[in-house]
Motif scaffolding. Structure first.
Motif, PDB file in Angstrom:
ATOM      1  N   LYS A   1     -22.320 -11.591  23.354  1.00  0.00           N
ATOM      2  CA  LYS A   1     -21.869 -10.961  24.706  1.00  0.00           C
ATOM      3  C   LYS A   1     -20.308 -11.240  24.870  1.00  0.00           C
ATOM      4  O   LYS A   1     -19.875 -12.449  24.656  1.00  0.00           O
TER       5      LYS A   1
ATOM      6  N   ARG B   1     -24.022  -6.821  33.989  1.00  0.00           N
ATOM      7  CA  ARG B   1     -22.991  -6.508  33.304  1.00  0.00           C
ATOM      8  C   ARG B   1     -22.374  -5.003  33.457  1.00  0.00           C
ATOM      9  O   ARG B   1     -22.094  -4.284  32.556  1.00  0.00           O
TER      10      ARG B   1
ATOM     11  N   ARG C   1     -28.564 -18.110  19.663  1.00  0.00           N
ATOM     12  CA  ARG C   1     -27.498 -17.577  20.302  1.00  0.00           C
ATOM     13  C   ARG C   1     -26.328 -18.664  19.764  1.00  0.00           C
ATOM     14  O   ARG C   1     -26.512 -19.657  19.198  1.00  0.00           O
TER      15      ARG C   1
ATOM     16  N   ARG D   1     -27.438 -14.577  36.243  1.00  0.00           N
ATOM     17  CA  ARG D   1     -26.672 -15.807  35.835  1.00  0.00           C
ATOM     18  C   ARG D   1     -26.629 -16.863  37.157  1.00  0.00           C
ATOM     19  O   ARG D   1     -25.986 -17.633  37.793  1.00  0.00           O
TER      20      ARG D   1
ATOM     21  N   THR E   1     -40.860  -3.975  36.492  1.00  0.00           N
ATOM     22  CA  THR E   1     -40.568  -3.362  35.211  1.00  0.00           C
ATOM     23  C   THR E   1     -40.353  -4.416  34.224  1.00  0.00           C
ATOM     24  O   THR E   1     -40.703  -4.156  32.967  1.00  0.00           O
TER      25      THR E   1
ATOM     26  N   THR F   1     -26.273  -3.187  36.832  1.00  0.00           N
ATOM     27  CA  THR F   1     -26.588  -4.227  36.194  1.00  0.00           C
ATOM     28  C   THR F   1     -25.753  -5.470  36.311  1.00  0.00           C
ATOM     29  O   THR F   1     -24.374  -5.154  36.795  1.00  0.00           O
TER      30      THR F   1
ATOM     31  N   GLN G   1     -41.505  -0.554  28.333  1.00  0.00           N
ATOM     32  CA  GLN G   1     -42.001  -1.544  29.382  1.00  0.00           C
ATOM     33  C   GLN G   1     -43.155  -0.860  29.839  1.00  0.00           C
ATOM     34  O   GLN G   1     -43.662  -0.080  29.380  1.00  0.00           O
TER      35      GLN G   1
ATOM     36  N   SER H   1     -23.693 -18.785  27.731  1.00  0.00           N
ATOM     37  CA  SER H   1     -25.017 -18.004  27.868  1.00  0.00           C
ATOM     38  C   SER H   1     -25.812 -18.798  28.976  1.00  0.00           C
ATOM     39  O   SER H   1     -25.790 -19.900  29.115  1.00  0.00           O
ATOM     40  N   MET H   2     -26.657 -18.043  29.235  1.00  0.00           N
ATOM     41  CA  MET H   2     -27.641 -18.658  30.434  1.00  0.00           C
ATOM     42  C   MET H   2     -29.017 -18.723  30.225  1.00  0.00           C
ATOM     43  O   MET H   2     -29.602 -19.640  30.533  1.00  0.00           O
TER      44      MET H   2
ATOM     45  N   CYS I   1     -31.086 -13.441  33.929  1.00  0.00           N
ATOM     46  CA  CYS I   1     -30.220 -12.235  33.932  1.00  0.00           C
ATOM     47  C   CYS I   1     -29.400 -12.216  35.462  1.00  0.00           C
ATOM     48  O   CYS I   1     -28.363 -11.532  35.141  1.00  0.00           O
TER      49      CYS I   1
ATOM     50  N   GLN J   1     -28.644   0.884  34.606  1.00  0.00           N
ATOM     51  CA  GLN J   1     -29.923   1.017  33.760  1.00  0.00           C
ATOM     52  C   GLN J   1     -30.695   2.376  34.619  1.00  0.00           C
ATOM     53  O   GLN J   1     -30.704   2.367  36.087  1.00  0.00           O
TER      54      GLN J   1
ATOM     55  N   HIS K   1     -34.822   3.381  34.915  1.00  0.00           N
ATOM     56  CA  HIS K   1     -36.309   3.046  34.755  1.00  0.00           C
ATOM     57  C   HIS K   1     -37.304   4.111  34.778  1.00  0.00           C
ATOM     58  O   HIS K   1     -37.149   5.046  35.465  1.00  0.00           O
TER      59      HIS K   1
ATOM     60  N   LYS L   1     -28.716 -11.485  20.461  1.00  0.00           N
ATOM     61  CA  LYS L   1     -27.552 -10.528  21.101  1.00  0.00           C
ATOM     62  C   LYS L   1     -26.121 -11.700  21.203  1.00  0.00           C
ATOM     63  O   LYS L   1     -26.137 -12.646  21.149  1.00  0.00           O
TER      64      LYS L   1
END
Ligand code: SRM
Ligand code: SF4
Length: 568
Positions: free
Chosen positions: A206, A104, A296, A478, A432, A102, A48, A246-247, A476, A108, A110, A204
C-alpha cells in the motif's frame, strides 16, 4: 482436501487468468473454485457470502448465499459526477442498492451474484473506471490527500497518486481479456511482468501521498508513504519517504503486530518512481513467501533491519536519500462543512455513516448524492475517513447544493450530537466480511448512542476524540491509530485500545481485553472524567492519557521515528 498455496496459485494462474473464464460460465454453483477465488482478488473482487443467511441456508441444506464484492481502483479518490451517476446506477442494477466509501478513498459495491459479475465489470468500465489491482498481492489503491484547499499542490499530489498507480499496475492483459473481451494475442498468459515477476508480491502493498499539515491519508499505515514537502515559494520540492506501516494483527499472536512507518529520508520528484520501485522490488525479493502472516513489508524490514533495507533500496534506486526534511502534521481527520480553496472554489465535506451511501427511512443518501451529481460540475473526492467532499463548487452554486443537502438529510452526520460521532470510522465487518468476529459498521451507531450520556456527564460533547471500530484485528478502519478503538473478538465482545494520537503518528495500547459494551463504558468513564478535569487547553484525549501516565506504549514500533536506526 488440502488446498494449494497462494504462491502456487499465482505461479500457475497464467498471469492471473486461472480458470476464471470457465468458472464464470458454470451455472451449477454461485461460487468459484478455490484457486479462482484467490485469483479474482487481483481483478478487484472478493467472493463472499451473506453471513446473516448462513445458518438458515445450512439448515435448508443450500449452498451459502454466494455473492461478490467489487472494489474500484481510484488513485487519489477522485470521481467525476458522471462516474458517480454510473456507480449509483450499477449499485441499484447489480448490487445491494448501496455504495460503500472505503478507508482507502474508493468505492466498494456488495452483493453482486456470479452470473452478473461480467456485466457489472463492463458497466464499471463503460463508466470510465476499472477495478484492476484493487485487491490481491500487488500495489493497491494509491491514496492522495483529499484536502483540496491548496488546489495546485493537490493537483500535483493527485497526479502522483495516478502515476504510482499506473506505474505499478500489472502488465498482464488478463483483466481486459476476461471482463472486456479483449482479443487474445500471442503472449496471452505469459506476458512479462517487469516489476512483479512470475509470483507477484508476497502480499498486498500500500502507498499513500500526504500533504502536511493534514495526515488525512494516515500515511504511516502504508507500506510506502510519501509526505509532500513544499519549498519557500510553496512549490513541491519532493517527498519525505516512510516505509513499513501496516495495521494487520492477530489476537494473542505477538509475532503479528500493527506497525507505523518510519521516515527514512527525502527524495526529489524525479527520484520518486525509482525509490518506489526499489521498495516494491526489495519486498518482492525478500518478503516471506512461506507464511502469509509474516509477508508484509513491515516484517521484511523488522527481520532484516531497517538499515539493510534502506541500503538495498538506495542501491537499487541508484542514489542516496537526502536527510528527511521537517514537517508537521496537525491531525488525520476531515474538516466538515464548506471551506474555500486558494483558487476561490468551495468544497463541502459531508460526514457519511461509515461511508455507507444507501437510501434508508428519512435518509435518502443514495438519491440525494445522485441528485447532486446531476447538477454538480466539479468533482467528488472520497476521504480515507469514509467521507465525501463535493469539491470545486463556484460560490454561486453553493445555494443549490445546500438545498439538495437539506432536502435529502445529507448532513445528519455533520450535525451529529457529539464531535466523536462526526469523525468515527468503522469497517464493513458483518454481514459481508468473511473475517469479521464482531459487528463494526452496524454496531457503531448503537455504541455512539451508549457513549453519548458518558460524554455529556463529563462535558465532552464537543471534544474531538478519534474513535475507530474494526470487526477483527486485521484493522481495516486503522483502529490502532485511534484515540479510542474497539477491535472485535466475538459477537458483542471487543478489545478496547486507548492512547493513539490524532495525527496518526502514535499507536494506541490494549487497555481491556475481550469486553462487552457495559465493560467498555465502565473502563472509559474514569479516563474521560480525568481527561475532562485535568486536560490542558486544546490537549487531545490520547495525548492526555500519555501525559498522565494512564497508558504505556505497547512493545512494538509504535510511534513515527525519523532515524531508521532507532526503529531497530
Ligand atoms: Fe481491509 C481484508 C475491507 C482497508 C487490512 N478488508 C479485508 C476484506 C477483503 C476481508 C477478506 O479478506 O475477506 C474486507 C472486505 C469486507 C467487505 O465485506 O467489504 C476488507 N479493508 C476493507 C475496507 C472496505 C474497510 C472499510 O470499511 O472501508 C477497506 C477497503 C480499502 C480499499 O479501498 O482498498 C479496507 N484493510 C484496510 C486497511 C486500511 C488501509 O489500508 O489504510 C487495512 C490496514 C492497513 C494494512 O493493510 O495493514 C486493512 N484488510 C486488512 C487485512 C490485514 C492485512 C495484514 O497485513 O494483516 C485483511 C486480511 C488479509 O489481507 O488477510 C483485510
Ligand atoms: Fe473485515 Fe476485519 Fe477488515 Fe473489518 S477489520 S472489514 S472485520 S477484515
Amino acid at each position: 482436501m488440502s488446498h494449494p498455496s497462494v504462491e502456487k496459485i499465482k505461479l500457475e494462474s497464467r498471469r492471473l487468468r486461472g480458470t476464471l473464464a470457465e468458472g464464470l460460465l458454470d451455472a451449477s454453483t454461485g461460487s468459484l473454485n478455490f484457486e479462482d477465488q484467490r485469483t479474482i482478488k487481483f481483478h478487484g473482487s472478493y467472493q463472499q457470502d451473506d453471513r446473516d443467511l448462513r445458518d438458515e441456508r445450512r439448515r435448508q441444506k443450500l449452498e451459502p448465499a454466494h455473492q461478490f464484492m467489487i472494489r474500484i481502483r481510484a488513485p487519489g479518490g477522485v470521481f467525476t459526477p458522471q462516474q458517480w451517476l454510473g456507480l449509483a446506477a450499477i449499485a441499484t442494477t447489480y448490487a445491494n442498492h448501496s455504495l460503500r466509501v472505503t478507508t482507502r478513498q474508493t468505492f466498494q459495491i456488495h452483493g453482486v451474484v456470479k452470473r452478473d459479475l461480467k456485466a457489472t465489470m463492463q458497466a464499471i468500465n463503460a463508466a470510465a473506471m476499472d477495478t484492476v489491482s484493487a485487491c490481491g498481492d500487488v500495489n493497491r489503491n494509491v491514496l492522495g490527500a483529499s484536502n483540496p484547499l491548496q488546489s495546485a499542490l493537490h493537483a500535483q499530489v493527485h497526479d502522483w497518486a495516478q502515476r504510482l498507480s499506473l506505474h505499478f499496475k500489472p502488465a498482464t492483459r488478463a483483466y481486459y481479456e476476461l471482463w472486456l473481451d479483449e482479443e487474445k494475442v500471442a503472449e496471452s498468459g505469459v506476458e512479462a511482468e517487469p516489476i512483479y515477476g512470475d509470483a507477484y508480491l508476497p502480499r498486498k502493498f500500500k502507498m499513500a501521498v500526504a500533504v502536511p499539515p493534514y495526515n488525512d491519508v494516515d500515511v504511516f499505515a502504508n507500506d510506502l508513504g510519501l509526505i509532500a514537502i513544499v519549498d519557500e515559494a510553496g512549490a513541491l520540492a519532493g517527498f519525505n519517504v516512510a516505509i513499513g506501516g501496516s495495521m494487520g494483527a492477530s489476537h494473542g499472536i505477538k509475532e503479528h503486530y500493527p506497525r507505523v512507518g518510519n521516515v527514512i529520508g527525502f527524495a526529489t520528484p524525479t527520484q520518486v518512481l525509482a525509490i518506489a520501485d526499489a521498495a516494491v522490488t526489495v519486498q518482492r525479493d525478500l518478503g516471506d513467501r512461506e507464511d502469509r502472516k509474516q509477508a508484509r513489508f513491515k516484517y521484511t524490514i523488522d527481520k532484516h533491519g531497517p538499515e539493510t533495507i534502506v541500503a538495498m533500496m538506495e542501491e537499487r534506486a541508484g542514489f542516496r536519500l537526502q536527510p528527511a526534511r521537517p514537517y508537521t502534521f496537525e491531525h488525520n481527520g476531515d474538516r466538515f462543512g464548506w471551506v474555500e480553496g486558494d483558487d476561490g472554489l468551495w468544497h463541502l465535506t459531508l460526514s457519511l455513516p461509515s461511508g455507507r451511501i444507501a437510501d434508508t427511512p428519512g435518509r435518502p443518501l443514495l438519491t440525494g448524492l445522485r441528485e447532486i451529481a446531476k447538477v454538480h460540475r466539479g468533482e467528488f473526492r472520497m476521504t480515507c475517513n469514509q467521507n465525501v467532499i463535493v469539491a470545486g463548487v463556484p460560490a454561486g452554486e453553493r445555494a443549490r447544493i445546500d438545498a439538495l443537502v437539506a432536502q435529502h438529510a445529507l448532513d445528519l452526520e455533520n450535525r451529529a450530537p457529539t464531535a466523536i460521532a462526526r469523525s468515527a470510522v468503522a469497517c464493513v465487518a458483518l454481514p459481508t466480511c468473511a473475517l469479521a468476529m464482531a459487528e463494526a459498521e452496524r454496531y457503531l451507531p448503537g455504541f455512539l448512542d451508549a457513549l453519548e450520556p458518558l460524554l455529556d456527564k463529563h462535558g465532552l460533547r464537543e471534544a474531538p476524540i478519534l474513535l475507530r471500530v474494526s470487526g477483527c484485528p486485521n484493522g481495516c478502519s486503522r483502529p490502532y491509530l485511534a484515540e479510542i478503538a474497539l477491535v472485535g473478538r466475538a459477537p458483542g465482545r471487543y478489545n478496547l485500545f486507548v492512547g493513539g494520537d490524532h495525527r496518526g503518528m502514535r499507536m494506541n495500547t490494549l487497555y481491556r481485553d475481550n469486553v462487552t459494551e457495559p465493560q467498555i463504558l465502565d473502563a472509559l468513564d474514569p479516563l474521560l472524567a480525568r481527561y475532562a478535569a485535568e486536560r490542558e487547553p486544546d490537549e487531545r484525549f490520547g495525548d492526555y492519557l500519555h501525559r498522565a501516565g494512564l497508558v504505556e506504549l505497547p512493545p512494538y514500533p509504535t510511534h513515527v521515528r525519523v532515524d531508521p536506526a532507532e526503529a531497530a
